[in-house]
Design an enzyme around this catalytic site. Structure first.
Site, short mmCIF file in Angstrom:
data_model
loop_
_atom_site.label_atom_id
_atom_site.label_comp_id
_atom_site.label_asym_id
_atom_site.label_seq_id
_atom_site.Cartn_x
_atom_site.Cartn_y
_atom_site.Cartn_z
N HIS A 1 5.19 3.13 3.37
CA HIS A 1 5.71 2.08 2.48
C HIS A 1 6.38 0.94 3.26
O HIS A 1 6.65 -0.12 2.70
CB HIS A 1 6.71 2.71 1.50
CG HIS A 1 6.87 1.95 0.22
ND1 HIS A 1 6.59 0.60 0.09
CD2 HIS A 1 7.29 2.35 -1.00
CE1 HIS A 1 6.85 0.23 -1.16
NE2 HIS A 1 7.26 1.27 -1.84
N ASP B 1 -13.50 3.71 -8.45
CA ASP B 1 -14.68 4.57 -8.54
C ASP B 1 -15.43 4.50 -7.21
O ASP B 1 -15.95 3.45 -6.84
CB ASP B 1 -15.57 4.09 -9.69
CG ASP B 1 -16.83 4.92 -9.87
OD1 ASP B 1 -17.12 5.77 -9.01
OD2 ASP B 1 -17.53 4.70 -10.88
#
Length: 449
Positions: free
Chosen positions: A167, A391
């Protein structure tokens, strides 16, 4: 490498192998200093995401290789994720990549006793931990660990992809830009359609030296700064509340009903935020005079002057705070809290951002979760992220979750709902007693709406 991990007696995950993936084409040596927007998060934990897919288990080995091939291509543009943290001779943190570095860690695993349905209905993260790498690992450890680790696990009827991102080098916007770009390559694209903008110093170019060491063990305990299943502090629980499009519309309409003519309408985010804030205050049973803080991590890309592009790669977020007494929040109608949130966000312009940066630079402070505010509700992630569009060629995810890192009492993650449209999934962590009350709060659940 092989081994088994069991969590709470029900999760059996066997590690099949571990490898590393780096950019397919040589990139050479690249480095970029971390800037003021990045550095406060150096003592956060790796940001974990879990995507659960149905199907693909029969071609698991082929899918793993396809994912690794696509990763090698996408890392040519996103090479920083294949690098490490470093420090220059002045102690200034930077992200650096060289062709002789290991690259991204990729683990293949199997848990054939677990179905996708088991994971989709799981509310906490305890049983999901073995599907996501780098539990309890601080971003600072990116000095000697990969900045991205991926675990692909074969399930009984599908597969799970757990990712851990450092992060200190990227926020949610950059995370999902990378994930969608990786999926794009796996679906046959020859190159990334929207390359990342890697020039962090265009947003802020102040060289900051941080004198850092790892926090002592108590500071790294689960209840205060990370994994929710620790032994120190109150017992925390997590739950996912799914709000349908029609329920979201009712919440937004209800909050806007009390608006005076000519007032700016409350957004979906502002309406849902005050709905959650008020409900958590009811669940916590605070005294009327107790202060409560609402915190949102706001994207600053378009708030800067000049603005940064959407594809800016890095952290370009700042915490926006607003607060009041719990009694005032609950005694007033919902638009009272919504107006506070709306005003705080609207005021967070380039001048405020610059002033916040200068204040931090004059006295650098590494954030810990207790800094989110007293009796807080803190919102991260965003339903604007198209998480269900990721996807890789074997279908869209059935569920998208955050891992067990970076959770504390009052932390909320918002995701678009699986059903699409304006539906929103709300992941929240609370003390167990407060969660029990929230689960029974008909006003929060909109059961009477």
């Amino acid at each position: 490498m092989a081994g088994e991990a069991t969590t709470e007696g029900t999760m059996k995950v066997k590690i099949l192998n571990k490898s590393h993936v780096k950019p397919k084409k040589p990139v050479g040596r690249r480095e970029c200093q971390l800037v003021t927007f990045d550095l406060p998060y150096i003592a956060f934990y790796y940001n974990q995401k879990l995507l659960i897919y149905k199907g693909g288990q029969a071609e698991f080995e082929d899918i793993v290789e396809k994912l690794k091939d696509g990763l090698g291509v996408v890392l040519e543009e996103f090479h920083q994720l294949a690098g490490k943290l470093g420090q220059d001779e002045d102690g200034v943190f930077k992200v650096e990549y060289d062709d002789d570095m290991d690259g991204v860690e990729v683990v293949a695993a199997v848990a054939e006793g677990i179905s996708t349905a088991d994971l989709v209905v799981e509310e906490g993260t305890g049983k999901l931990k073995e599907l996501v790498p780098y539990n309890g690992i601080l971003n600072l450890e990116g000095l000697h660990r990969p900045l991205l680790a991926v675990q692909i696990t074969k399930l009984r009827d599908g597969l799970a992809m757990g990712c851990a991102f450092n992060h200190a080098i990227l926020d949610g916007t950059s995370t999902w830009h990378f994930m969608s770009s990786w999926a794009e390559i796996c679906n046959g694209a020859q190159s990334v359609s929207v390359p990342p903008f890697l020039e962090r110093t265009k947003a802020r170019n102040t060289r900051m030296k941080l004198d850092l060491s790892l926090p002592p063990a108590p500071e790294r305990s689960a209840s205060s700064n990370g994994d929710v299943n620790g032994s120190v502090g109150p017992v925390l629980r997590e739950k996912v509340f799914k709000f349908s499009e029609s329920t979201i519309d009712k919440i937004k309409s209800s909050v806007n009903t009390g608006q005076s003519d000519g007032s700016k309408p409350f957004s979906t985010f502002q309406a849902l935020s005050t709905h959650v804030w008020r409900a958590v205050m009811r669940a916590r049973d605070l005294k009327p005079e107790d202060v409560t803080v609402f915190t949102v991590f706001a994207d600053c890309r378009k708030r800067l002057e000049p603005p940064m592009p959407d594809n800016y790669f890095g952290n370009l977020i700042q915490a926006v705070f607003t607060g009041t007494a719990a009694g005032l929040l609950l005694a007033n109608p919902p638009e009272f809290g919504a107006a506070m949130i709306q005003k705080a966000i609207a005021m967070h312009d380039s001048k405020v951002i610059d002033a916040r940066n200068k204040e931090w630079e004059s006295n650098p402070k590494v954030f810990q979760f207790k800094d989110a505010g007293v009796n807080c509700v803190a919102v991260g992630s965003s339903p604007r992220f198209k998480v269900y569009e990721v996807d890789f060629g074997f279908g869209k995810p059935e569920s998208v979750r955050s891992g067990s890192n970076n959770r504390f009492d009052g932390m909320v993650y918002l995701y678009q709902g699986k059903s699409g449209g304006r539906s929103i999934d709300l992941e929240i962590t609370l003390e167990a007693s407060a969660m029990e009350k929230l689960e029974k709060d008909k006003e929060f659940l909109m059961e009477d709406a």
